[in-house]
Scaffold this motif. Structure first.
Motif, PDB file in Angstrom:
ATOM      1  N   ARG A  68       0.882  -1.223   0.201  1.00  0.00           N
ATOM      2  CA  ARG A  68       0.287   0.119  -0.144  1.00  0.00           C
ATOM      3  C   ARG A  68       0.965   0.888   0.264  1.00  0.00           C
ATOM      4  NH1 ARG A  68      -5.070  -0.950   1.200  1.00  0.00           N
ATOM      5  NH2 ARG A  68      -6.157  -3.212   1.777  1.00  0.00           N
ATOM      6  N   CYS A  91      -5.315  -1.491  -3.869  1.00  0.00           N
ATOM      7  CA  CYS A  91      -5.722  -2.426  -2.463  1.00  0.00           C
ATOM      8  C   CYS A  91      -6.059  -3.277  -2.317  1.00  0.00           C
ATOM      9  CB  CYS A  91      -4.542  -1.908  -2.036  1.00  0.00           C
ATOM     10  SG  CYS A  91      -2.749  -2.174  -2.160  1.00  0.00           S
ATOM     11  N   ASN A  92      -7.561  -2.154  -2.078  1.00  0.00           N
ATOM     12  CA  ASN A  92      -9.024  -2.654  -1.790  1.00  0.00           C
ATOM     13  C   ASN A  92      -9.538  -3.038  -2.479  1.00  0.00           C
ATOM     14  OD1 ASN A  92      -8.620  -1.472   0.689  1.00  0.00           O
ATOM     15  ND2 ASN A  92      -9.409   0.694   0.039  1.00  0.00           N
ATOM     16  N   GLU A 124      -8.335  -6.749  -2.858  1.00  0.00           N
ATOM     17  CA  GLU A 124      -8.882  -7.929  -1.998  1.00  0.00           C
ATOM     18  C   GLU A 124     -10.349  -8.059  -2.071  1.00  0.00           C
ATOM     19  OE1 GLU A 124      -8.772  -7.486   3.378  1.00  0.00           O
ATOM     20  OE2 GLU A 124      -7.499  -6.141   1.858  1.00  0.00           O
ATOM     21  N   THR A 125     -11.142  -7.427  -2.509  1.00  0.00           N
ATOM     22  CA  THR A 125     -12.648  -7.096  -2.358  1.00  0.00           C
ATOM     23  C   THR A 125     -12.735  -8.468  -3.423  1.00  0.00           C
ATOM     24  OG1 THR A 125     -12.969  -5.152  -1.795  1.00  0.00           O
ATOM     25  CG2 THR A 125     -14.699  -6.325  -2.927  1.00  0.00           C
ATOM     26  N   GLY A 148      -9.862 -11.586  -0.263  1.00  0.00           N
ATOM     27  CA  GLY A 148      -9.570 -11.402   0.420  1.00  0.00           C
ATOM     28  C   GLY A 148      -8.036 -12.589   0.329  1.00  0.00           C
ATOM     29  N   LYS A 196      -3.915  -9.999  -0.500  1.00  0.00           N
ATOM     30  CA  LYS A 196      -3.752  -8.603   0.430  1.00  0.00           C
ATOM     31  C   LYS A 196      -2.969  -8.253  -0.134  1.00  0.00           C
ATOM     32  CE  LYS A 196      -7.366 -10.594   3.915  1.00  0.00           C
ATOM     33  NZ  LYS A 196      -7.131 -10.945   4.684  1.00  0.00           N
ATOM     34  N   CYS A 197      -2.535  -6.546   0.281  1.00  0.00           N
ATOM     35  CA  CYS A 197      -1.905  -5.557   0.209  1.00  0.00           C
ATOM     36  C   CYS A 197      -1.201  -5.386   1.324  1.00  0.00           C
ATOM     37  CB  CYS A 197      -1.416  -3.781  -0.782  1.00  0.00           C
ATOM     38  SG  CYS A 197      -2.096  -4.207  -2.505  1.00  0.00           S
ATOM     39  N   GLN A 198       0.089  -5.662   2.251  1.00  0.00           N
ATOM     40  CA  GLN A 198       0.368  -5.383   3.397  1.00  0.00           C
ATOM     41  C   GLN A 198       1.085  -3.872   3.691  1.00  0.00           C
ATOM     42  OE1 GLN A 198      -0.903  -7.965   6.274  1.00  0.00           O
ATOM     43  NE2 GLN A 198      -1.979  -8.649   4.481  1.00  0.00           N
TER      44      GLN A 198
END
Length: 292
Positions: free
Chosen positions: A146, A278-279, A282-283, A287, A290-292
């Motif tokens: 992110r 990133c969101n 993930e969506t 899930g 994921k970006c961490q």
């Protein structure tokens, strides 16, 4: 369509994959040996050893509306997920992904719902494979974060399966045109090989683009350092703390002539800024990525 691709602190972020494949992301032997100095002609660049880019793949796409088929580049981001560009198959449709000579069938591609084909804003695509990838030393995922950034002057790397620059067709064209038409003014040659090139992150003035086309995008390129048709969807990469991190996706751009020289052109490439999505990633992957 002119297609371009481009490629600096991991902020304690780790890319995670649910399930058995929990390999560390962005690991490759070329991190130690890549010095970014070889700029010999993807535009500039060199033939790659695919094992040194374990997360780069080729995609085979067929647009469900137009029926047109084509090839692009992508990156492995999960054991069933590949990241690429929406413009490669803007109307959706079936896809296949080629990884180290093995072909994987995929679900219909997922393009960002706000993708604008006129500006190429939100030019990002997800491909879900019907069977998981078996991760090995030579096949693994790239890092996504992110908080990674690419600033003006940073060095990056682009890699892809696009056509190779072979020269400007006519010397007079280099005097008469500032922006070259990739279809008519330049000779490209087909290749089935993966190529890589170092390039520089630039400000948007360098790419000479309208403000409305810069949202969540990155400009990069230079003389004989850039991308071409088929490199679309491939990564713009930087090294952070000994890992390859994907900061961009090859989207579009223009070629600028070098006066009185048919052996060189200047690439002004635009890339989708991955961290801004990133969101969304993930969506769409429920899930799994994921970006961490």
């Amino acid at each position: 369509m002119k297609i371009l691709f481009l490629v600096s602190t991991i902020l304690n972020c780790v890319f995670e994959i649910d399930g058995a494949n929990n390999n560390q992301c962005g690991i490759s032997t070329n991190i130690q040996i890549y010095d970014g100095s070889d700029q010999t002609r993807i535009l500039g660049g060199k033939r790659s050893n695919p094992a040194e880019w374990p997360f780069i793949v080729q995609t085979k796409l067929k647009d469900k509306k137009t029926g047109k088929s084509g090839l692009c580049t992508g990156t492995i981001i999960g054991d069933r997920w590949v990241l690429s560009a929406a413009h490669c198959q803007e109307n959706g449709g079936p896809a296949q992904v080629i990884i180290r000579g093995k072909t994987y069938d995929a679900e219909p591609v997922m393009n960002n719902e706000n993708y604008n084909s006129q500006t190429n804003v939100n030019d990002i695509q997800l491909i879900k494979l019907k069977q998981p990838i078996q991760f090995t030393r030579d096949v693994s995922n790239v890092c996504l974060f992110r908080n990674v950034s690419a600033q003006n002057g940073d060095m990056a790397v682009a890699a892809g399966y696009g056509v190779r620059f072979n020269g400007v067709k006519d010397l007079q064209t280099t005097f008469q045109k500032e922006v070259l038409d990739a279809r008519h003014d330049i000779d490209f040659k087909e290749t089935s090989d993966l190529y890589e090139t170092p390039l520089t992150i630039r400000n948007f003035d360098f790419c000479n683009v309208r403000p409305e086309t810069t949202t969540n995008r990155i400009c990069a390129g230079g003389q004989m350092t850039g991308t071409s048709q088929g490199d679309s969807g491939g990564p713009l990469l930087v090294v952070r703390n000994g890992r390859w991190v994907q900061v961009g996706i090859t989207s579009d751009g223009t070629y600028k002539a070098v006066k009185n020289d048919v052996t060189k052109i200047i690439d002004r490439g635009m890339y989708t800024q991955v961290s801004a999505y990133c969101n969304w990633i993930e969506t769409k992957t429920s899930g799994e990525v994921k970006c961490q």
